[in-house]
Design an enzyme around this catalytic site. Structure first.
Site, PDB file in Angstrom:
ATOM      1  N   ASP A 407     -43.238  46.540  27.322  1.00 21.32           N
ATOM      2  CA  ASP A 407     -42.196  45.572  27.672  1.00 21.32           C
ATOM      3  C   ASP A 407     -40.973  46.334  28.185  1.00 21.32           C
ATOM      4  O   ASP A 407     -40.891  47.557  28.065  1.00 21.32           O
ATOM      5  CB  ASP A 407     -41.856  44.748  26.414  1.00 21.32           C
ATOM      6  N   GLU A 410     -38.919  47.424  33.440  1.00 24.43           N
ATOM      7  CA  GLU A 410     -38.449  47.263  34.841  1.00 24.43           C
ATOM      8  C   GLU A 410     -37.756  48.538  35.331  1.00 24.43           C
ATOM      9  O   GLU A 410     -37.851  48.791  36.531  1.00 24.43           O
ATOM     10  CB  GLU A 410     -37.505  46.056  34.933  1.00 24.43           C
ATOM     11  N   ASP A 484     -40.133  36.073  30.115  1.00 19.33           N
ATOM     12  CA  ASP A 484     -39.405  35.157  29.225  1.00 19.33           C
ATOM     13  C   ASP A 484     -39.220  33.770  29.828  1.00 19.33           C
ATOM     14  O   ASP A 484     -38.115  33.388  30.230  1.00 19.33           O
ATOM     15  CB  ASP A 484     -38.058  35.767  28.853  1.00 19.33           C
TER      16      ASP A 484
HETATM   17  C1  GLC Z   1     -38.321  40.716  25.810  1.00 20.90           C
HETATM   18  C2  GLC Z   1     -39.768  40.292  26.038  1.00 20.90           C
HETATM   19  C3  GLC Z   1     -40.214  39.393  24.935  1.00 20.90           C
HETATM   20  C4  GLC Z   1     -40.027  40.088  23.597  1.00 20.90           C
HETATM   21  C5  GLC Z   1     -38.588  40.523  23.420  1.00 20.90           C
HETATM   22  C6  GLC Z   1     -38.370  41.350  22.164  1.00 20.90           C
HETATM   23  O1  GLC Z   1     -37.488  39.630  25.934  1.00 20.90           O
HETATM   24  O2  GLC Z   1     -39.943  39.696  27.286  1.00 20.90           O
HETATM   25  O3  GLC Z   1     -41.561  39.017  25.112  1.00 20.90           O
HETATM   26  O4  GLC Z   1     -40.405  39.237  22.554  1.00 20.90           O
HETATM   27  O5  GLC Z   1     -38.185  41.294  24.526  1.00 20.90           O
HETATM   28  O6  GLC Z   1     -39.131  42.500  22.181  1.00 20.90           O
END
Ligand code: GLC
Length: 780
Positions: A407, A410, A484
């Site tokens: 995650d 980017e 998200d």
């Molecule tokens: C980001 C991710 C989400 C995750 C959060 C905490 O917002 O897109 O899926 O739960 O981070 O790690």
């Protein structure tokens, strides 16, 4: 942030948007041909022409003073020896493979690509390739009134992107994903252009900020990049399916995932302790709701340090993971790129000592604020760093983990620009470039490091990697979830064209957070979303901290039972889906498809957003609005059979269909079949019996490759798989089934054939009559 105020439309800003002060590449002065490449010297730079295959051609503009783009991280195909006929005359140079023709004018170096029937695919028209001395590059291609555009990866909005202006700059977007929210997390500057039944593809390989503008001019679309070279590929098609095959030949295909990864995943930001996880599992088991994976979000770590566990919350992770695996459930921890700045933390120490973090030219490490606070970011553009990061996954492997969730790659940084300073220099495997030039590669390279590291660690088992950010080629390493989203009906609606376009962009293994991530969901939305999720290639329920809980049972029995029915349905369809995954890993074709892919001659499919196909013969038409139990359904030519009731509907028109809350409308094309199995608690449970559900018609012939293997290792690469080519022919009276087997794998299941809708006289298998063991049921 200023950009969220009227400052965004400050008059000074529009000036920057104008495509002015560009210098055209100019006339062709001379050329040389060596090793299959043509290098044309023009007034203001060079143009390179190269055939990768008969169907794939690369065109690149290299301004004087710049280098050709040699180190693409997206392209994996080597050029092959293509027989190219070259001719020239006073006005043009002409290049011809057996599928494509390229013409380039001596005057102004305008490029035109044709198929070998002389149809124009791409053409510069009156506007050629151009650049600025400040580094931007730009080109135009002519556009016809009846051009439709698909692909572009992960974008909001409708399926057909005609009339859109799309930016590629991987971004962490927590704010709602509106139709105009652009860019998102993934950048895939590839599209399929479809005109009068003929398709071609274009891929602009440039990982800096780029804009594809299909809006501003009536007869042209344009492509502009902030930095780098103008380097693009044209794919011959001539069908959309062929374009996808060609694009994924160039950028690679999804490796077959472990079977468990295509089961149901449960997630939450965060399941915070081992007790919470155990209780969750107990609920799934007791309620007989299938489950294959639980995701652990950032709370599992010791103050968000990657490659650690918080032993106060998870006293014995190894034991927990073992316990879950015995029940067939896999644990997938989140791993973000940000490494906490902490001189007492091993990963940080090693990264600093070995010089593995992203740095400025002057040598100082770039730090950005993310979950762990001030953090450094590994430079995944370097092979040595990728290897190091990959090896660190030994930590997870040792605990029994086989799947990783990447995650914030980017990379996301909590600052005004939302990302790393564009002045940072990446090593880029020996060809250093700024972050401005390479931004969109960061997620791709992190997934590569993770996938390859895990593959090494798992010694023959297939890893699963999920990623938020990526670039063209991301399918080689990871599945993609669409970030998200929110618990809005609009986001459920929007997820359909988004996942369809990802599939058309070479990324078949994708899906949104079921139920919606941010905002509070409700029982009805979760039920309808789970119905869709049962058919999205990636199927995960995930929700944000502070929102209402959205596990399948969270909204009472009524909704729980519906949600359970559809998670179970996913498992009944697993043989069909797994076979489609196998096909996708061979051809690049999507699993979940827009109707236009199968019915390209039917204009009603060209921008059909609220229904989709699974493979080539199943239409799913979900309910996407609250309190609604009826909807319009479009069925293309042929007759279609309701999966639940066997009612036959005429195609070639719209129908009004009814679907109570517990019904997801599914239709199978008459004359074809699907293969279902029994539902089970997880994908690892072996089946005894699979059923071919055949829907006979007056006259039909249909073929499907049923695929099976051990579901978890790479043994299939050595021939240890089973691919049963099932072919069914029907003449209204008799059914002729023929089966040919390929591969060494012996499945645990037997096959039976169930003929729906009326009696048939006889069923023959490879020419031998089969006994009817029950009403319309035959043992195969
Ligand atoms: C980001 C991710 C989400 C995750 C959060 C905490 O917002 O897109 O899926 O739960 O981070 O790690």
């Amino acid at each position: 942030m200023l950009e969220d105020t009227s400052f965004a439309i400050h008059p000074e800003k529009t000036a920057k948007m104008a495509k002015e002060n560009y210098l055209e590449i100019g006339d062709i002065k001379s050329y040389i041909h060596s090793e299959g490449k043509w290098n044309l010297t023009c007034t203001n730079g060079n143009v390179l022409i190269e055939f990768y295959t008969n169907e794939i051609i690369k065109i690149e503009m290299v301004p004087f003073g710049k280098n050709a783009y040699t180190n693409s991280k997206a392209v994996v195909l080597e050029t092959s020896d293509v027989a190219v006929q070259f001719t020239e005359n006073e006005t043009e140079l002409l290049f011809k493979s057996n599928t494509l023709q390229l013409k380039i004018t001596r005057n102004a170096a305008r490029v035109y690509v044709y198929d070998n029937n002389g149809n124009l695919l791409t053409g510069d028209g009156e506007k050629g390739m151009r650049y600025k001395h400040t580094g931007e590059v730009l080109c135009y291609q002519t556009m016809e009134a009846n051009d439709h555009f698909y692909g572009f990866g992960e974008k909001t909005g409708f399926l057909n992107k005609r009339g859109e202006k799309l930016t590629m700059w991987n971004s962490d977007v927590y704010a709602p994903h509106n139709p105009e929210t652009d860019p998102l997390y993934q950048s895939i500057p590839f599209f399929i252009a479809f005109r009068d039944g003929i398709a071609h593809g274009v891929f602009f390989d440039n990982p800096s900020r780029t804009v594809i503008d299909l809006r501003s001019e009536e007869n042209y679309y344009s492509y502009e990049a902030d930095a780098g070279t103008l380097s693009y590929y044209v794919f011959a098609g001539p069908t959309m399916k062929k374009v996808i095959e060609q694009y994924t030949e160039l950028t690679g295909r999804m490796p077959l995932p472990p079977k468990w990864a295509i089961g149901y995943h449960q997630s939450r930001y965060s399941y915070e302790t081992d007790e919470e996880v155990l209780e969750l599992v107990q609920n799934f088991t007791e309620l007989e709701i299938p489950l294959d994976a639980i995701h652990l979000d950032i709370h599992y770590m010791n103050e968000y340090r990657v490659f650690t566990f918080d032993y106060n919350r998870f006293t014995n992770p190894k034991q927990l993971i073992k316990q879950l695996k015995e029940k067939g459930i896999h644990v997938i921890p989140i791993v973000d790129p940000g490494v906490k700045e902490d001189p007492e933390y091993l990963i940080y120490q090693e990264g600093v000592k070995k010089g593995y973090f992203c740095k400025y030219m002057e040598g100082n490490i770039y730090f950005g604020d993310v979950w762990p606070g001030n953090s450094a970011f590994p430079d995944f553009t370097n092979e040595e760093v990728r290897k190091w990061w990959g090896e660190k996954h030994e930590f997870y492997k040792e605990l029994g983990i086989e799947g990783i969730w990447n995650d914030m790659n980017e990379p996301a940084v909590f600052n005004e620009t939302k990302t790393m300073d564009v002045k940072v220099i990446h090593g880029n495997d020996g060809e250093p470039k700024t972050h401005r030039e390479l931004h969109n590669l960061y997620g791709l390279m992190m997934s590569k490091a993770t996938y390859e590291g895990m593959k090494d660690q798992l010694k023959g088992k297939r890893p699963f990697v999920l990623t938020r950010a990526g670039y063209s080629g991301v399918q080689r390493y990871a599945a993609v979830w669409t970030g998200d989203n929110r618990s809005f009906w609009e986001h459920l609606q929007m997820s359909l064209p988004m996942v369809m376009n990802l599939g058309l962009s070479g990324v078949p293994f994708a899906g949104p957070d079921v139920g919606g991530f941010a905002h509070d969901t409700n029982g009805e939305l979760l039920a309808r979303w789970t119905q869709v999720g049962a058919f999205t290639p990636f199927f995960r329920n995930h929700s944000a901290i502070g929102t209402l809980r959205q596990e399948p049972w969270a909204f009472g029995e009524k909704y729980r039972d519906i949600i359970k029915k559809y998670i179970q349905l996913r498992y009944q369809w697993l043989p069909q889906l797994y076979s489609l995954f196998a096909e996708s890993s061979r051809t690049g074709l999507p699993i979940l498809r827009p109707l236009v892919l199968e019915y390209p001659n039917d204009p009603k499919t060209y921008n059909l957003n609220d229904q989709f196909m699974i493979g080539d013969n199943v239409i799913v038409a979900p309910i996407l609005q609250p309190s609604v139990t009826d909807r319009a359904l479009y069925l293309p030519e042929g007759r279609w059979v309701n999966y639940w009731t066997d009612e036959v509907l005429e195609g070639g028109k719209h129908q009004l269909i009814h679907a109570d809350l517990d019904v997801l409308p599914i239709f199978i094309k008459e004359g074809t079949f699907i293969v279902n199995g029994p539902f089970k608690q997880n994908a690892g449970v072996k089946d005894n019996q699979l059923t071919i559900h055949f829907y006979p018609s007056e006259s039909s012939k249909y073929e499907f490759a049923l695929y099976e293997d051990d579901g978890e290792t790479f043994e299939y690469e050595k021939g240890n798989f089973m691919c049963k080519k099932l072919q069914v022919e029907c003449n209204g009276e008799n059914i002729y089934l023929s089966i040919t087997d390929d591969g060494l794998f012996v499945p645990t299941w037997k096959l039976q054939l169930l003929v729906h809708n009326g009696d048939c006289k006889s069923v023959y298998l490879n020419g031998k009559k089969l006994p009817e063991v029950d009403d319309n049921l035959y043992v195969v």
